[in-house]
Each structure stands twice: as structure tokens, then as C-alpha cells.
Scaffold this active site. Structure first.
Site, PDB file in Angstrom:
ATOM      1  N   LYS A   1      -6.441   3.618   8.737  1.00 57.91           N
ATOM      2  CA  LYS A   1      -5.587   4.670   7.928  1.00 57.91           C
ATOM      3  C   LYS A   1      -6.262   5.845   8.100  1.00 57.91           C
ATOM      4  O   LYS A   1      -5.383   7.079   8.379  1.00 57.91           O
ATOM      5  CB  LYS A   1      -5.237   4.320   6.694  1.00 57.91           C
ATOM      6  CG  LYS A   1      -4.389   2.844   6.515  1.00 57.91           C
ATOM      7  CD  LYS A   1      -4.418   2.565   5.182  1.00 57.91           C
ATOM      8  CE  LYS A   1      -3.328   1.456   5.181  1.00 57.91           C
ATOM      9  NZ  LYS A   1      -3.314   0.885   3.669  1.00 57.91           N
TER      10      LYS A   1
ATOM     11  N   SER B   1       0.912  -1.116   0.075  1.00 60.86           N
ATOM     12  CA  SER B   1      -0.012  -0.105   0.084  1.00 60.86           C
ATOM     13  C   SER B   1       0.820   1.138   0.021  1.00 60.86           C
ATOM     14  O   SER B   1       0.419   2.375  -0.150  1.00 60.86           O
ATOM     15  CB  SER B   1      -0.993   0.244   1.325  1.00 60.86           C
ATOM     16  OG  SER B   1      -0.353   0.124   2.505  1.00 60.86           O
TER      17      SER B   1
END
Length: 801
Positions: free
Chosen positions: A742, A699
Site C-alpha cells: 500500500k 481496510s
């Protein structure tokens, strides 16, 4: 082959007289190799000879002067011994008789004459011969008191050994009583002690008679100690057997007397108690048969035997288990919801799942207990949530920690054949609660170990499978126990270490962490009252304002859970408690202005380090076991040949993402206004700070690509934009996981813009509405869109070298 016979120590007076005369020993003698015996001078030994060379040596000796050298092998298993396989010192013997046996072997009777040392050895001939030098006994000196005492001790020792059961022929005792030579007495005694070959050879090699007799006396003393201990053990064993026999007859008589009087022993009363319990117990036929069998065994056993205690313990366990005892569930959904809300703020998914279970339970009593797995970072309330669920359902609660457990027997128990056997933790927990439908929490299932003792997570497969756990068999019980009514809850920080088959049996519920507003509510409702109470304070002594709590959350703790928040509140309470204890009693109001007096200056967190837009530094967000975290990707360039360096403890997947980002940048150089020769003239170094912490995952691909393009185009990256997403060589942005964690990490760091892959748009349903209003979510499908939003100006409009 030469072996000793069971006869030893024969006496022939005429031969001994012959021995006393001057012996004429040839310098060259045939050799007979012995396996497991050392022949001493004056000793007459029957020997069996089987090896061909040994037979030739016997024939050679009989054809000459009947003398032969007896040497002992160092290793009796060597079939064809060489010079180095035999000892140097042996005994010259006289062959007195010879008899050929039907099986081809020869039996001889040999008398030891004198010691001799081998000077040379011929082993390649049909007959082994040796050049020898005779070892004569030193001339006897004047007898000292010490030597006289030694002779007497040896004589008395031989007599005592005979009295303790040692098999010494009477004629040997007679010779020993009359012999005056120390060397001859030593050899006679050693020949009758049944010594090991090494010990006997050592004595044979001692030339000094006094030293030899002293060594023999030491071995005789050791033998006497062994004989004495053997006699003592034999006497005690005999006495114990007599005692047991006497006790047996007395018990049989007592049993008959009690039978006549109509009285029963304590064991019989116990058996009667077990039988009464069995009649009242509602169990399956298999369990009933096993209990009847064990009670029947107990009735036939001796009350004091060890096996009786084992059977007693087993029956106590079986009768103490709640086979059919259940607590009544609280099916009032409103009351259950109030209890869950009272104990925990937020966690809507978990509460909804529990209420759904209660709703179905109120409609059908046959529903099996759910198996839930709470996954989330530390400090979000996974363990305390289990206790709250038990209170809401009105059930008993039991918790076990599986962190570090490596032995499968911890789950399934030990078999009753082992000493100290007991059931596994599951059955132990059920017994402690006293009901067969508790809320059973298994903490830290992701930290179960596995080694040669088994894999506990494999043993848990049966426990956590609703289709199997109605007949769970513990090794100790040996009969099925129904676990289908139990509500199992497991907790974990990570899903990856959990076995796929194990994970498949559980319903995964994620607890990603709390927003700042949720932390504020949790602190005001739960943490502050709890810490005030634990520090013996009251609301009149200390008062926390919302501003103080917000400042602690934002400036002193950056975490997904509330554990550190609780510690900081506790630290503040301790300082106030000290002032109160010193007599300074007043109401201490904790505000955002004075909180630094109690907790010191605010902590500096890594997500506060980026103060302005920079070239080659991009802000990413990452998922960890402790929640979401900020991730800074730094890229620099230097003169070189286009090499790529990667530092910061990066995993293989992250390294591959960096390589993909560089390949994309090189492939689209002209599109972004980059000189095609740029990549052959410069080397690139990608670094992610906090190098001691391992990092991996795809990611960060978008973040690395943005920082790389920034360095190549000399365009700054916006510091207030967080990025996440996986990049492909074609420039596509692929979806990632851990979106909520996140987003919360970005929100905690004060970043209001976050770039996410377009397929992750559906994950915003888990984001609280308040955060959705605060933040700007930018969804992208291609890396070009990322550059447009993350860089201060779109690349390609301005390209500086």
C-alpha cells in the site's frame, strides 16, 4: 406359461394332408398366451404350459374341437397379460398331444393351421377366449419369373445355412425342396431361422405370400452373412492357435540348441545387463528386493509378450534414477552472495535466507533441504529467482508449473496396472536433473485445481514435509525415494487459495514489489542490456538515459513488478531496430524529452484523476494480487429517508464496513456538528469506481467513514492524503495487512502522506529507507484522529447543512 421346446420343424405327412382340406375354424376360440415364440401355420411346436388360465384353455380346447388360438405376448416378463399386452394376429393351432408333467406343468404338441386376427378379447373369465376372424391366403396368381427366382434363392439359402453350421433338420430341407406355395415356404423358413419375437411377429402379420417370402429372404440373407463371418472368425482363430503352438515348439527347440551351443538370446543379455547394474547400485534393501523380483519375472517371460515391455520400462526407470548421485554444494558464502546480487537487485530477505542455509550446510551435512514459498505479485522475479538460487548453490535446476493441474496422478504417478503408466512429475524431474539434490521449483501452487480425479495439493503434502519426504512413494515405482536432499521452492500470487495444511509445510517469503529506485536499477542492470541483446542492437546503436527510464516507470507503467517496464523497453528497442535495419545507423539516445516519440503519449492512470480537494471523495489504498492500488471512495447525499446504497462490486465485508461507518457517523452526529435529523432527511450513496472489478476487505472502512463525514459536514477531503484501516462501531482503527504494498502504491501515485493504524507501525521495518524519508506516516488509533488529518479542517468547528 407357454415356452418352446428345443424340437422344431417336425413333419407329420398325414396332418399336413388334413391341413390341406377345408378348415372349419370356429369364430370363438380359447387363447393360449406364448412368451418367447411365434408359431407359424404348418409349424409343429412342443409347448410347456404352466399358468392356470393357460391350463384351463388347454382343457377347454380338448373338450371341444382341439383348436386353440396361439397369441404371443409383447413383453415376456408380464405375468398376467391384458389385451394390450398381446399382439393382434396369431395362429389357430390344433392340439395333437397332451402330457401332464410331475411338476404340475402340461406339455402339448400343437400344429399351426391358419392365421387369425383377434376381434374381441375376454380376459376376466377362468378361460381367456377371443372372437377371431380367419386370415385366408390370397389365391395364387400366375407364377412370375421374379417369384420363381425368389423361391430358388430361399431354397439355396437354406442349404447354404446348413453347410455353414445352422441346425436345420433334414426333413425341413426336403419339404422346402418340394413345396411350391410361396406362403408355405415363407412360413417354413421363418420357423427355422430362430428369429426374435418382434421379427417373427412381423412376418406372421404379412398376408401377401410374395411379400412375406421376400421379407423372409432378407432375414435369411442377413443370417447367412452372420454365419459366414462366424465361420471365418473360427477358421482364423484356429489358424492363429496352430501358429502359436508351432512357434512355441520352435522356440523351445531353439532354446535347447542355444543351450547346447552356449549362446544366449537378446533378452538374456538384457537380463545380464540389469543384474550387473544392480550389483553396482547403492540402494536400500527394499528397492534391491523389488529390482531382483522384477528381473526374475522378466527372465521367465516371453520376449514378445506385452508384459515384457512393461517390466522393461519399469526397470529402465528404476536404473535411470539418481538414487545416490548428488552434486557438490558451493559453500563459499561470498561467491554465492555475488551470484545472487549479480542476478537480482534488492530482495534482501530471500538472499539472506539462502546464505543462512549455506552457512548451516557448511557446518553440518545432515541438514534437510528447506521448503520455501515465494509469494508476491506478477513480475517481481519469483521464478527467475529460483534459477539464480540453483546457480548460487551449484545445483541442478528443474521447474514444473502446477497451474491448472487437477489430476493427483500428475504428482504421485500412475500404478503400473494402467496402460501407458508413468511416474509423476516429481520423479520425472528428478530423473531429468540426474541428481537427488536439485533446486526443484513448483510454479503457481495457488492455481492447483481439484476435481473427481483427486486434489494434487493433498498429494504434495508428503512431498513438501521434511519429516516424510525421505520416503516418498510414487505409485509407479512402488518403493520409497528420498526427497529430503531436494531444495523445494514454490511460487504463488495469493496465499488464500492454498490449503492450510499445505501452506503450513512451507516457509513463506513475501516479495511485495519494487520501489521506483529499485526498478531503475533493475532496468539499467538487467532489462536494458537484455533487450538490446535480444533485438540484435549494441550500446553504440541505442542509449537509455536514467531520465527516460524514470519517465517510463512513472508515466507508462504502474505495477509492483517490472514485466510491463520490460515490455516498454522492448517496444523502444524494436522501433530503433527498424531504423537501423532501414540503414539509418547512428546512436539513438533515449531521453525523457524524446521518449514520447517511441512510446506515444503517457498513459492516464486512475490515481492521476483526483486533481483537487473535494467533498465526499477520499483516497484509499488497497492490496491486490498484483500489488498495491489506489482506491477512490465517493459518497453523495440526496433527499430521502436515511437509506444507504452501495455500488462498485463490493464484497460482503466491505458492505459491512460501509454500514459500520454510517452507524458511527449517526451515533456521533452532534459531536461533529451534524443536525440529528440530517440522517432521516437524506439518503446516502457510496460508490467505488471500476465497478466491474470485485472488491472486498475491511481496510477501506476508514476511507468510507472519512468520505461520509465529509459529505455530512460539507468539509473537503485532502487529495494528497491516502488512508487505510478498519473501523469499529466505537470509532477504533484496527490494523490491516499489506502495508508495504500500500505504501508503494501511494508513493507511485505521488502521494506523500499516508494514514495508517497505530499497530502497523512495526511494519515500517520492511519499507526502504529512501521511501521513509520521502513520505509522512501518520499513525492513528481512533477515527477522530483520521478526520483531523484527512479533512481540510477538523469537523465540528464548522458545520454547514
Amino acid at each position: 406359461m407357454a415356452e418352446k421346446d428345443n424340437r422344431n420343424g417336425e413333419n407329420f405327412d398325414e396332418l399336413i394332408e388334413e391341413r390341406d382340406q377345408k378348415l372349419q375354424i370356429p369364430q370363438r376360440l380359447p387363447v393360449l398366451l406364448l412368451r418367447d415364440i411365434v408359431v407359424f401355420p404348418y409349424m409343429i411346436a412342443p409347448l410347456f404350459v404352466g399358468r392356470e388360465k393357460s391350463k384351463n384353455a388347454i382343457d377347454f380346447a380338448l373338450a371341444t374341437n382341439r383348436m386353440i388360438l396361439l397369441l404371443t405376448q409383447r413383453d415376456m416378463d408380464v405375468e398376467e397379460p391384458k389385451r394390450e399386452d398381446v399382439y393382434d394376429v396369431g395362429t389357430v393351432a390344433l392340439i395333437m398331444r397332451m402330457l401332464k408333467l410331475p411338476d404340475g406343468r402340461i406339455r402339448i404338441l400343437a400344429q399351426g393351421l391358419i392365421r387369425a386376427r383377434v376381434e374381441s378379447f375376454e380376459e376376466d373369465q377362468p378361460v381367456i377366449q377371443a372372437q377371431v376372424s380367419v386370415i385366408h391366403e390370397p389365391e395364387s396368381k400366375e407364377r412370375t419369373i421374379e417369384n420363381e427366382a425368389l423361391i430358388r434363392n430361399v431354397r439355396s439359402g437354406l442349404e447354404k445355412a446348413t453347410s455353414l453350421g445352422k441346425n436345420i433338420p433334414p426333413e425341413v430341407l426336403i419339404i422346402a425342396a418340394n413345396v411350391e406355395e410361396m406362403g408355405r415356404l415363407a412360413d417354413l423358413t421363418a420357423a427355422n431361422l430362430e428369429l426374435k419375437v418382434e421379427e417373427a411377429q412381423t412376418i406372421l402379420e404379412v398376408v401377401d405370400p410374395a411379400q412375406r417370402l421376400k421379407r423372409v429372404f432378407e432375414l435369411l440373407t442377413k443370417e447367412l452373412e452372420l454365419l459366414d463371418m462366424q465361420s471365418k472368425i473360427s477358421t482364423e482363430a484356429k489358424g492363429e492357435m496352430d501358429k502359436l503352438q508351432r512357434q512355441y515348439f520352435l522356440r523351445q527347440q531353439l532354446k535347447a540348441i542355444q543351450k547346447e551351443l552356449g549362446e544366449g538370446s537378446e533378452l538374456q543379455e538384457e537380463i545380464k545387463s540389469y543384474q550387473e547394474k544392480l550389483q553396482k547400485l547403492k540402494v536400500s534393501e527394499e528397492v534391491r528386493e523389488e529390482l531382483e523380483k522384477q528381473i526374475s519375472r522378466l527372465a521367465q517371460m516371453h520376449p514378445e509378450s506385452a508384459e515384457t515391455a512393461v517390466v522393461r520400462t519399469y526397470l529402465d526407470w528404476m536404473f535411470s534414477l539418481p538414487w545416490n548421485k548428488s552434486t557438490v554444494d558451493n559453500l563459499d558464502l561470498r561467491k554465492a552472495k555475488n551470484i545472487l546480487d549479480e542476478d537480482h537487485y534488492g530482495l534482501e530477505k530471500v538472499k539472506e535466507r539462502i546464505l543462512e542455509y549455506l552457512a548451516v550446510r557448511s557446518l553440518s551435512r545432515k541438514i534437510k533441504g528447506p521448503i520455501l514459498c515465494f509469494v508476491g505479485p506478477p513480475g517481481v522475479g519469483k521464478t527467475s529467482l529460483g534459477r539464480s538460487i540453483a546457480r548460487a548453490l551449484g545445483r541442478k535446476f528443474i521447474r514444473i508449473s502446477l497451474g491448472g493441474v487437477r489430476d493427483e496422478a500428475e504428482i504421485r504417478g500412475h500404478r503400473r496396472t494402467y496402460v501407458g503408466a508413468m511416474p509423476g512429475r516429481i520423479i520425472q524431474g528428478i530423473r531429468r536433473t540426474g541428481s537427488n539434490n536439485p533446486v526443484f521449483m513448483m510454479d503457481e501452487v495457488d492455481k492447483i485445481g481439484a476435481d473427481f480425479r483427486g486434489d494434487p495439493s493433498a498429494a504434495l503434502l508428503e512431498v513438501l514435509d521434511p519429516e516424510q519426504n525421505y520416503a516418498f512413494r510414487d505409485h509407479y515405482l512402488g518403493v520409497p525415494f528420498d526427497l529430503s536432499k531436494v531444495m523445494f521452492i514454490t511460487t504463488a500470487n495469493l496465499l488464500d487459495p492454498i490449503q492450510p495444511a499445505f501452506r503450513d509445510r512451507m516457509e513463506i517469503i513475501s516479495l511485495p514489489g519494487y520501489t521506483e529506485e529499485e526498478k531503475l536499477e533493475i532496468a539499467l542492470r538487467h532489462l536494458v542490456p537484455k533487450q538490446i541483446s535480444e533485438h540484435a542492437l549494441s550500446s553504440k546503436s541505442i542509449d537509455f538515459t536514467q531520465g527516460a527510464i524514470r519517465k517510463i516507470i512513472s508515466l507508462y507503467t504502474r505495477e509492483a513488478g517490472v514485466r510491463n517496464l520490460e515490455r516498454e523497453i522492448a517496444s523502444t528497442c524494436r522501433k530503433v531496430a527498424r531504423k537501423v535495419a532501414e540503414g539509418k545507423k547512428k546512436t539513438y539516445r533515449i531521453t525523457s524529452q524524446n521518449i514520447e516519440r517511441y512510446l506515444g503519449p503517457p498513459r492516464i492512470f486512475k490515481d492521476q484523476l483526483l486533481q483537487k480537494d473535494q467533498v465526499g471523495v477520499a483516497t484509499g489504498v488497497a492490496w491486490t494480487a498484483t500489488g498495491g492500488e489506489m482506491l477512490f471512495v465517493e459518497v453523495t447525499r440526496m433527499k430521502g429517508k436515511g437509506n444507504l446504497s452501495l455500488t462498485g462490486s463490493l464484497g460482503d465485508v466491505m458492505k459491512e464496513s460501509a454500514q459500520a461507518a454510517l452507524s458511527y457517523a449517526r451515533a456521533h452526529a452532534e459531536e461533529y456538528g451534524i443536525d440529528p435529523n440530517f440522517f432521516s432527511e437524506y439518503d446516502f450513496h457510496i460508490h467505488i469506481p471500476e465497478g466491474a472489478i470485485p472488491k472486498d476487505g475491511p481496510s477501506a472502512g476508514v476511507t468510507m467513514a472519512t468520505a461520509l463525514i465529509s459529505v455530512c459536514t460539507n468539509i473537503k477531503v485532502k487529495r494528497d492524503v491516502a488512508l487505510t484501516g478498519e473501523i469499529t462501531l466505537r470509532g477504533n482503527v484496527l490494523p490491516i495487512g499489506g502495508v508495504k504494498e500500500k505504501v508503494l502504491a501511494a508513493q507511485r501515485a505521488g502521494i506523500r502522506n499516508i494514514i495508517l493504524p497505530a499497530p502497523n507501525k512495526k511494519d515500517l521495518i520492511d519499507i526502504p529507507q529512501k521511501i521513509k524519508k520521502e513520505m509522512v506516516f501518520i499513525f492513528v488509533e481512533e477515527i477522530k484522529d483520521v478526520f483531523d488529518h484527512a479533512l481540510v479542517m477538523p469537523p465540528g468547528q464548522k458545520a454547514e447543512g
